[in-house]
Write an enzyme that holds these catalytic residues in place. Structure first.
Site, PDB file in Angstrom:
ATOM      1  N   ARG A 215       0.810  -1.213   0.000  1.00  0.00           N
ATOM      2  CA  ARG A 215       0.000   0.000   0.000  1.00  0.00           C
ATOM      3  C   ARG A 215       0.846   1.266   0.000  1.00  0.00           C
ATOM      4  O   ARG A 215       0.588   2.212  -0.752  1.00  0.00           O
ATOM      5  CB  ARG A 215      -0.932   0.015   1.224  1.00  0.00           C
ATOM      6  N   ILE A 216       1.866   1.299   0.857  1.00  0.00           N
ATOM      7  CA  ILE A 216       2.666   2.522   0.976  1.00  0.00           C
ATOM      8  C   ILE A 216       3.563   2.711  -0.242  1.00  0.00           C
ATOM      9  O   ILE A 216       3.663   3.819  -0.782  1.00  0.00           O
ATOM     10  CB  ILE A 216       3.482   2.498   2.280  1.00  0.00           C
TER      11      ILE A 216
ATOM     12  N   ASP B  83       9.219  -6.479  -5.534  1.00  0.00           N
ATOM     13  CA  ASP B  83       8.496  -7.013  -4.390  1.00  0.00           C
ATOM     14  C   ASP B  83       8.533  -8.528  -4.477  1.00  0.00           C
ATOM     15  O   ASP B  83       8.665  -9.096  -5.568  1.00  0.00           O
ATOM     16  CB  ASP B  83       7.053  -6.510  -4.375  1.00  0.00           C
TER      17      ASP B  83
ATOM     18  N   ASP C 258      13.910   7.621   8.781  1.00  0.00           N
ATOM     19  CA  ASP C 258      12.923   7.837   9.843  1.00  0.00           C
ATOM     20  C   ASP C 258      12.944   6.699  10.854  1.00  0.00           C
ATOM     21  O   ASP C 258      12.336   6.815  11.912  1.00  0.00           O
ATOM     22  CB  ASP C 258      11.515   7.968   9.235  1.00  0.00           C
TER      23      ASP C 258
ATOM     24  N   GLU D  89      16.364   2.337  18.605  1.00  0.00           N
ATOM     25  CA  GLU D  89      15.512   3.490  18.842  1.00  0.00           C
ATOM     26  C   GLU D  89      15.245   3.633  20.331  1.00  0.00           C
ATOM     27  O   GLU D  89      14.960   2.631  21.000  1.00  0.00           O
ATOM     28  CB  GLU D  89      14.199   3.358  18.062  1.00  0.00           C
TER      29      GLU D  89
ATOM     30  N   HIS E 230      11.245   8.510  13.836  1.00  0.00           N
ATOM     31  CA  HIS E 230      10.166   7.529  13.628  1.00  0.00           C
ATOM     32  C   HIS E 230       8.802   8.219  13.707  1.00  0.00           C
ATOM     33  O   HIS E 230       7.890   7.770  14.403  1.00  0.00           O
ATOM     34  CB  HIS E 230      10.259   6.398  14.654  1.00  0.00           C
TER      35      HIS E 230
ATOM     36  N   ALA F  82       4.556   8.215  10.432  1.00  0.00           N
ATOM     37  CA  ALA F  82       3.172   7.739  10.473  1.00  0.00           C
ATOM     38  C   ALA F  82       2.205   8.739  11.094  1.00  0.00           C
ATOM     39  O   ALA F  82       0.992   8.527  11.063  1.00  0.00           O
ATOM     40  CB  ALA F  82       3.107   6.429  11.268  1.00  0.00           C
TER      41      ALA F  82
END
Length: 320
Positions: free
Chosen positions: A156-157, A176, A258, A263, A282, A285
């Site tokens: 989707r992204i 993919d 990102d 993290e 991050h 979104a």
């Protein structure tokens, strides 16, 4: 049905009002933690009927000790913090929100591409430092229609990035593991071709055993020295040490990241010292709409499981 125990293992949300509103018809007890380790999770979740997880590690060891769990619901798209094989072995469905933040992450990736291509990030830094540099300092800047955008991951992204970037006139290629039924503006090629021909390599694949360190020293060696890397997927898809070395040696022109293998990114991390890198925490979104949807749909995944179980027993719950 006995009183349900639902555990939110960890959350960065300011409260749990949205989740509680969706789950209210279940009459469940909702426990909220900020779990960071297996032990943290087990302390509050051994007797849980359902888990809602943001980043907490739901490992095989954890899953083996969940006595009553009927569903694990993830606040997000990726489920790499959950041992999916262990969940399958114990008959626990793992649910996510696959359409969460598609526009947000795609627009963040496009913003990275624009900032890299026009060297906006460098010019901004120079101006804040009081430096006025002549255009020659920026290096070669090409028109978009003369450049190639390569996508790794055409879900989707990845497809939304292609949609957003198409009006710029770029050539768009991608790869993919799954066949793409309607490629649209994307020319589907193999990974080697994407690495070799991309001026901007944008990553949109999940983190799995097959994709961990997919972009390693060998992959970076195949990229053009003028190419830029964009990662808004998962930090582990990129071998960070290899990337730092490639950037420091100008083996590629730059990167925009990102997500990171560690993290939060440590204050002394070498990525922070490199001028040819854009870093964001991050945050790709994030939008008010996306966060509301995420919270609702994550809770709705849990509600749906228990609604189905109750219906199988001949009962019903109010609709939410």
């Amino acid at each position: 049905m006995q009183k349900l125990q639902i555990v939110i293992t960890d959350t960065t949300m300011p409260d749990t009002r949205v989740e509680e509103g969706v789950l209210a018809p279940l009459g469940a007890t909702i426990t909220v933690g900020q779990c960071r380790t297996e032990e943290d999770v087990l302390t509050i979740a051994r007797d849980a009927d359902a888990l809602m997880v943001q980043f907490a590690p739901i490992t095989r060891r954890v899953i083996e000790q969940l006595k009553r769990c009927k569903v694990i619901s993830r606040f997000g798209v990726g489920v790499d913090m959950v041992d999916l094989e262990a969940a399958r072995d114990h008959g626990i469905p793992v649910k996510n929100v696959p359409d969460y933040c598609v526009e947000e992450v795609a627009s963040h990736a496009l913003g990275f591409i624009l900032a890299l291509g026009r060297r906006i990030f460098l010019q901004d830094r120079w101006m804040h430092q009081g430096v006025w540099r002549v255009p020659e300092s920026l290096g070669a800047i090409e028109r978009w229609r003369n450049q190639t955008l390569g996508l790794v991951g055409l879900g989707r992204i990845g497809r939304k990035v292609a949609e957003f970037a198409s009006p710029l006139g770029m050539r768009i290629i991608g790869c993919d593991v799954q066949p793409l039924k309607e490629p649209g503006v994307i020319t589907v090629v193999d990974l080697r071709t994407v690495l070799r021909e991309s001026d901007y390599l944008s990553l949109h694949c999940p983190l799995t055993g097959d994709t961990r360190h997919l972009i390693n020293a060998a992959a970076l060696q195949q990229m053009k020295p003028t190419a830029f890397l964009v990662n808004v997927s998962r930090g582990g898809v990129v071998d960070t040490a290899a990337l730092v070395d490639a950037l420091a040696r100008n083996r590629i022109a730059g990167a925009a990241l990102d997500v990171f293998e560690q993290e939060p990114l440590p204050a002394d991390h070498p990525l922070r010292t490199l001028e040819n890198v854009i870093l964001t925490p991050h945050s790709a979104a994030i939008s008010s709409d996306a966060v509301r949807q995420l919270r609702h749909d994550t809770a709705r995944n849990v509600f749906g499981v228990f609604e189905a179980l109750l219906q199988a027993e001949g009962g019903s719950l109010p609709r939410v």
